[in-house]
Write a protein that holds these residues in place. Sequence first.
Motif, PDB file in Angstrom:
ATOM      1  N   THR A 277       3.626 -27.345 -28.475  1.00 53.90           N
ATOM      2  CA  THR A 277       4.810 -27.285 -29.338  1.00 53.90           C
ATOM      3  C   THR A 277       5.892 -28.252 -28.909  1.00 53.90           C
ATOM      4  OG1 THR A 277       5.872 -25.565 -28.005  1.00 53.90           O
ATOM      5  CG2 THR A 277       4.386 -24.833 -29.772  1.00 53.90           C
ATOM      6  N   GLY A 278       5.716 -28.860 -27.740  1.00 54.44           N
ATOM      7  CA  GLY A 278       6.733 -29.792 -27.275  1.00 54.44           C
ATOM      8  C   GLY A 278       7.919 -29.135 -26.597  1.00 54.44           C
ATOM      9  N   GLU A 279       7.840 -27.838 -26.297  1.00 54.10           N
ATOM     10  CA  GLU A 279       8.950 -27.155 -25.649  1.00 54.10           C
ATOM     11  C   GLU A 279       9.091 -27.559 -24.187  1.00 54.10           C
ATOM     12  OE1 GLU A 279      11.313 -25.113 -26.661  1.00 54.10           O
ATOM     13  OE2 GLU A 279      10.687 -25.066 -28.747  1.00 54.10           O
ATOM     14  N   ALA A 280       7.984 -27.785 -23.520  1.00 48.04           N
ATOM     15  CA  ALA A 280       8.036 -28.072 -22.082  1.00 48.04           C
ATOM     16  C   ALA A 280       8.614 -29.457 -21.822  1.00 48.04           C
ATOM     17  CB  ALA A 280       6.635 -27.979 -21.507  1.00 48.04           C
TER      18      ALA A 280
ATOM     19  N   VAL B  64       7.878 -21.021 -21.786  1.00 52.44           N
ATOM     20  CA  VAL B  64       8.612 -22.104 -21.146  1.00 52.44           C
ATOM     21  C   VAL B  64       9.905 -21.516 -20.565  1.00 52.44           C
ATOM     22  CG1 VAL B  64       9.731 -24.336 -21.455  1.00 52.44           C
ATOM     23  CG2 VAL B  64       7.657 -23.795 -22.759  1.00 52.44           C
ATOM     24  N   ARG B  65      10.041 -21.597 -19.246  1.00 49.41           N
ATOM     25  CA  ARG B  65      11.197 -20.985 -18.556  1.00 49.41           C
ATOM     26  C   ARG B  65      11.315 -19.507 -18.941  1.00 49.41           C
ATOM     27  NH1 ARG B  65      12.524 -25.529 -20.906  1.00 49.41           N
ATOM     28  NH2 ARG B  65      13.663 -24.421 -22.549  1.00 49.41           N
TER      29      ARG B  65
ATOM     30  N   ILE C 289      -4.007 -14.674 -22.603  1.00 45.81           N
ATOM     31  CA  ILE C 289      -5.286 -15.275 -22.956  1.00 45.81           C
ATOM     32  C   ILE C 289      -5.028 -16.603 -23.670  1.00 45.81           C
ATOM     33  CG2 ILE C 289      -7.440 -14.977 -24.233  1.00 45.81           C
ATOM     34  CD1 ILE C 289      -6.965 -11.952 -24.075  1.00 45.81           C
ATOM     35  N   GLY C 290      -5.467 -17.693 -23.074  1.00 41.85           N
ATOM     36  CA  GLY C 290      -5.302 -19.000 -23.696  1.00 41.85           C
ATOM     37  C   GLY C 290      -3.863 -19.429 -23.820  1.00 41.85           C
ATOM     38  N   CYS C 291      -2.995 -18.970 -22.928  1.00 41.47           N
ATOM     39  CA  CYS C 291      -1.564 -19.261 -23.019  1.00 41.47           C
ATOM     40  C   CYS C 291      -1.178 -20.435 -22.122  1.00 41.47           C
ATOM     41  CB  CYS C 291      -0.758 -18.028 -22.616  1.00 41.47           C
ATOM     42  SG  CYS C 291      -0.945 -16.603 -23.718  1.00 41.47           S
ATOM     43  N   TYR C 292      -0.091 -21.091 -22.482  1.00 43.87           N
ATOM     44  CA  TYR C 292       0.473 -22.173 -21.684  1.00 43.87           C
ATOM     45  C   TYR C 292       1.728 -21.666 -20.993  1.00 43.87           C
ATOM     46  CZ  TYR C 292       2.796 -26.489 -20.376  1.00 43.87           C
ATOM     47  OH  TYR C 292       3.428 -27.479 -19.663  1.00 43.87           O
ATOM     48  N   GLN C 293       1.872 -21.984 -19.708  1.00 43.64           N
ATOM     49  CA  GLN C 293       3.023 -21.549 -18.934  1.00 43.64           C
ATOM     50  C   GLN C 293       3.665 -22.751 -18.254  1.00 43.64           C
ATOM     51  OE1 GLN C 293       0.180 -18.278 -17.266  1.00 43.64           O
ATOM     52  NE2 GLN C 293       2.217 -17.868 -16.397  1.00 43.64           N
ATOM     53  N   ALA C 294       4.982 -22.875 -18.420  1.00 42.76           N
ATOM     54  CA  ALA C 294       5.753 -23.897 -17.728  1.00 42.76           C
ATOM     55  C   ALA C 294       6.993 -23.221 -17.147  1.00 42.76           C
ATOM     56  CB  ALA C 294       6.163 -25.012 -18.683  1.00 42.76           C
TER      57      ALA C 294
END
Length: 254
Positions: A251-254, A211-212, A227-232
């Motif tokens: 995780t609620g970070e975004a 995130v950022r 692999i299987g990652c989330y990007q914001a």
Amino acid sequence: MVLFSTVAYPAIGVRHEPSSAFKNARSQVTAATVAGCATGVDLLSNALGGRHQWQCFRSNITGGDYCWRLRRALGNDTEWLIRAVYGDYFARRTVFEIDGSTTGADTVFHHHQLNVRGGFGSGDYALLTRPLTGRFDLHASENVIEGNVLVQSGRLSRRTWFLANHFQNGTFAISDEGVQPDLQWNVFASTPVTVLSTNTQPTRFVDCEFVRSPITDTTTPGTSTLIGCYQAASPTTANVVVQNPAPASWTGEA
């Protein structure tokens, strides 16, 4: 052994300096507080040979320039096991500054379930391992780490594991010439990630969240895979491969 104690405001809280006469020195700290010391724990590795241990459980080191420093004399071949479990480690400059051996001796550093905050200057770190050719066994899990992280691990290193950590408000840079690092279930929040040009091992981030936190691979061939990652708001350079991206934050970070 130090139990249920408080050390406050000397230049050095605790110094562990084995001599050549004691090849196997072991120290343990439990439920202690080290506050306001310029260096909380100073581990000096000057004598040749031997195996030494420093372990710290349920303790806090805060208010100084450095929390832990393992410093080696040139050519030092002492094997070290150092471990921290449960506690707050806050420093104005660098929290963990760990010198590895270039002679093939192990430096084992495990830290788990800590709150870690380093300084925010360009030369300040929450975690610093050096030199680039040092032999390490690194294992970090379930920590909250705020500040800069620089992981350098030479070709004789046996393990680089970072599992389920939360990195925030800093940078994360890695160069690994030993075994393939295991980077799984970590969160990088406002923490740009860089795989350094000296890295030679395939570097896989598995089920992580960015995130950022842009991801940059500065190696010529490209060694990084998500692999299987989330990007914001976390773009990647062209030589970072993205596979099966996660559709949403967990995780609620975004």
